[in-house]
Design an enzyme around this catalytic site. Structure first.
Site, PDB file in Angstrom:
ATOM      1  N   SER A 183      50.900  37.301  34.556  1.00 23.60           N
ATOM      2  CA  SER A 183      50.458  36.449  35.755  1.00 23.60           C
ATOM      3  C   SER A 183      51.353  35.316  36.079  1.00 23.60           C
ATOM      4  O   SER A 183      51.428  34.738  37.004  1.00 23.60           O
ATOM      5  CB  SER A 183      49.023  36.515  35.998  1.00 23.60           C
ATOM      6  OG  SER A 183      48.529  35.421  35.053  1.00 23.60           O
ATOM      7  N   HIS A 211      47.827  42.860  38.495  1.00 26.80           N
ATOM      8  CA  HIS A 211      48.630  42.218  39.285  1.00 26.80           C
ATOM      9  C   HIS A 211      49.669  43.497  39.724  1.00 26.80           C
ATOM     10  O   HIS A 211      50.586  43.156  40.372  1.00 26.80           O
ATOM     11  CB  HIS A 211      49.379  41.186  38.372  1.00 26.80           C
ATOM     12  CG  HIS A 211      48.443  40.058  38.271  1.00 26.80           C
ATOM     13  ND1 HIS A 211      48.412  39.162  39.757  1.00 26.80           N
ATOM     14  CD2 HIS A 211      47.699  39.159  37.652  1.00 26.80           C
ATOM     15  CE1 HIS A 211      47.780  38.245  39.652  1.00 26.80           C
ATOM     16  NE2 HIS A 211      47.150  38.064  38.312  1.00 26.80           N
ATOM     17  N   LYS A 242      42.358  42.299  43.887  1.00 22.12           N
ATOM     18  CA  LYS A 242      43.648  41.657  44.292  1.00 22.12           C
ATOM     19  C   LYS A 242      44.499  42.609  45.365  1.00 22.12           C
ATOM     20  O   LYS A 242      44.071  42.445  46.486  1.00 22.12           O
ATOM     21  CB  LYS A 242      44.439  41.574  42.980  1.00 22.12           C
ATOM     22  CG  LYS A 242      43.984  40.621  41.974  1.00 22.12           C
ATOM     23  CD  LYS A 242      44.946  40.301  40.617  1.00 22.12           C
ATOM     24  CE  LYS A 242      44.295  39.233  40.066  1.00 22.12           C
ATOM     25  NZ  LYS A 242      44.015  39.284  38.876  1.00 22.12           N
TER      26      LYS A 242
HETATM   27  C1  PLP Z   1      42.869  39.055  37.829  1.00 24.49           C
HETATM   28  C2  PLP Z   1      42.690  39.735  36.534  1.00 24.49           C
HETATM   29  C3  PLP Z   1      41.779  40.331  35.696  1.00 24.49           C
HETATM   30  C4  PLP Z   1      40.138  40.160  36.472  1.00 24.49           C
HETATM   31  O1  PLP Z   1      40.053  40.936  37.510  1.00 24.49           O
HETATM   32  P1  PLP Z   1      38.693  40.582  38.431  1.00 24.49           P
HETATM   33  O2  PLP Z   1      38.160  41.827  38.918  1.00 24.49           O
HETATM   34  O3  PLP Z   1      38.775  39.474  39.299  1.00 24.49           O
HETATM   35  O4  PLP Z   1      37.636  40.369  37.315  1.00 24.49           O
HETATM   36  C5  PLP Z   1      41.764  41.026  34.705  1.00 24.49           C
HETATM   37  N1  PLP Z   1      43.008  41.260  34.106  1.00 24.49           N
HETATM   38  C6  PLP Z   1      44.086  40.671  34.677  1.00 24.49           C
HETATM   39  C7  PLP Z   1      45.357  41.088  34.162  1.00 24.49           C
HETATM   40  C8  PLP Z   1      43.932  40.108  35.850  1.00 24.49           C
HETATM   41  O5  PLP Z   1      45.317  39.504  36.472  1.00 24.49           O
END
Ligand code: PLP
Length: 404
Positions: A183, A211, A242
């Site tokens: 990220s 992501h 996301k």
């Molecule tokens: C955003 C993210 C998470 C967490 O996701 P949520 O559903 O907001 O808890 C987990 N792993 C990665 C790689 C992320 O980018």
């Protein structure tokens, strides 16, 4: 007692503030989107949401959520195995499995929970987890809760992964774990090479597509699509928070027996509420939409290529990206803060990232592109970056000069 604890906390907080690491939240008063309104009254362009496909306020998803509110009510008041499973949960699980070419799916309240609850039920002290050094915090925490022997390899470094796999040969089962997209840099895991090494050293693979799902690969199936490995990876985790609508919810999708075991033993699943039916309903609609057309993925990929090209031409130092994340490198933490603040004055909402989120002297502004962005939004963003970049002297000298 609390007085002593209070002054301890106050000192710690002052320390965080003095180190320049205090995080402040900006307050949005409109729906999430390309154009948002913040509580100062300013209307700005949003370039820091995970709203990759622009679905956060999509009319069809809102309608699907409203429909489920009427048909299924607001909450489930239960974990899944007691009375928290609705037909909508089952349907969404099936749809997600189909989308990724997997056998079954288990839903969680968040991907943080999916990652927190995936290792401990599956692996024990005879086993090995081989984890990328830049994996998400939730993977790190999940691995901590598991008794398996831990190996770590440098980010996307296949020589190092091979060494760790050799070191892990004595263990019973081996699981390689990686984010699909990292990220902070926007690079993808070299899953083709990871897959070869997994075959060579008899290991399984888990990819967190948080992501990358909806973003990477021609049809948004993620890094497994990019490398033609659909259905060949044992475990995929991901988020509904996301690209997939941006509300809440996480999932693990994979082999049938893996999911069966997680339903029996995964603690965040057994001991935490199920997602509201309205979120499941919107999720079902989201997967249906993505299975009908590639329009949003195509637009996102075009937008990202356009933005990167314009920013490079303007003289910015951009990390090579294979996702919708563009890291504009500034290196200096204070500079990244100053630049983000100036950009907000220009109507561009972005955030500077600096230590400890990224390595020391690798501060940056992370720009996230969305299918919700129109050309005019992207042009305005590049123009604002160029103006502020000149003021702060961060453009590469000899920038072509024709783009200002
Ligand atoms: C955003 C993210 C998470 C967490 O996701 P949520 O559903 O907001 O808890 C987990 N792993 C990665 C790689 C992320 O980018």
């Amino acid at each position: 007692m609390y007085e002593k604890f209070q002054s301890f906390l106050q000192k710690e907080l002052t320390g965080i503030e003095e180190a320049g690491l205090f995080k402040r939240e900006r307050i949005i008063v409109s729906p999430q989107g390309a154009e948002i309104k913040i509580n100062t009254g300013a209307e700005v362009l949003n370039f820091c949401a995970n709203n990759y496909l622009g679905l956060s306020n999509n009319a069809k998803l809102v309608a699907a959520a409203k429909k489920a509110l009427d048909s299924h009510g607001y909450g489930m008041s239960s974990v899944r195995f007691i009375c928290g499973t609705s037909d909508l949960h089952k349907e969404l699980e099936k749809k997600i499995a189909e989308f990724f070419g997997m056998e079954d799916t288990i839903l969680y309240a968040a991907c943080f929970d999916a990652n927190g609850g995936v290792f401990e039920p599956l692996l024990g002290e005879e086993d090995a987890i081989i984890s990328d050094s830049l994996n998400h915090a939730s993977i790190i925490d999940g691995v901590r809760l598991c008794k398996a022997v831990r190996y770590r390899y440098a980010n996307a470094d296949m020589e190092d992964l091979e060494k760790q796999l050799q070191a892990a040969q004595a263990q019973r089962f081996r699981l390689i774990v990686t984010d699909g997209v990292f990220s902070m840099d926007g690079n993808v895991a070299p899953l083709d090479k990871i897959y070869e090494l997994a075959n060579k050293y008899d290991a399984m693979i888990m990819v967190d597509e948080s992501h990358s799902a909806g973003v990477v690969g021609r049809t948004g199936r993620g890094v497994t699509e990019l490398y033609n490995l659909k259905g060949k990876i044992e475990i995929i985790t991901g988020t509904l928070g996301k690209a997939f609508g941006g509300a809440i919810g996480g999932f693990t999708t994979g082999k049938k027996e893996v999911i069966d075991m997680l339903r029996q033993r995964s603690r965040p699943y057994l001991f935490s509420n199920s997602i509201p039916p309205l979120v499941a309903s919107a999720g079902i609609k989201m997967v249906e939409m993505m299975s009908e057309t590639n329009e949003l993925q195509d637009k996102l990929h075009e937008n990202t290529a356009y933005f990167v090209e314009k920013m490079l031409a303007a003289g910015f130092d951009i990390k090579p990206t294979q996702s919708a994340i563009c890291a504009v490198m500034l290196y200096d933490a204070k500079l990244s803060q100053e630049m983000a603040a100036k950009l907000l004055n220009e109507g561009i909402y972005v955030i500077g990232f600096y230590y400890p989120v990224v390595p020391k002297d690798k501060a940056r502004i992370r720009v996230q592109i969305s299918a919700a962005h129109e050309r005019a939004h992207l042009d305005k963003c590049v123009a604002a970056f160029t103006k502020v970049g000149k003021e702060l002297g961060v453009l590469k000298s000899g920038g072509c000069g024709c783009c200002s």
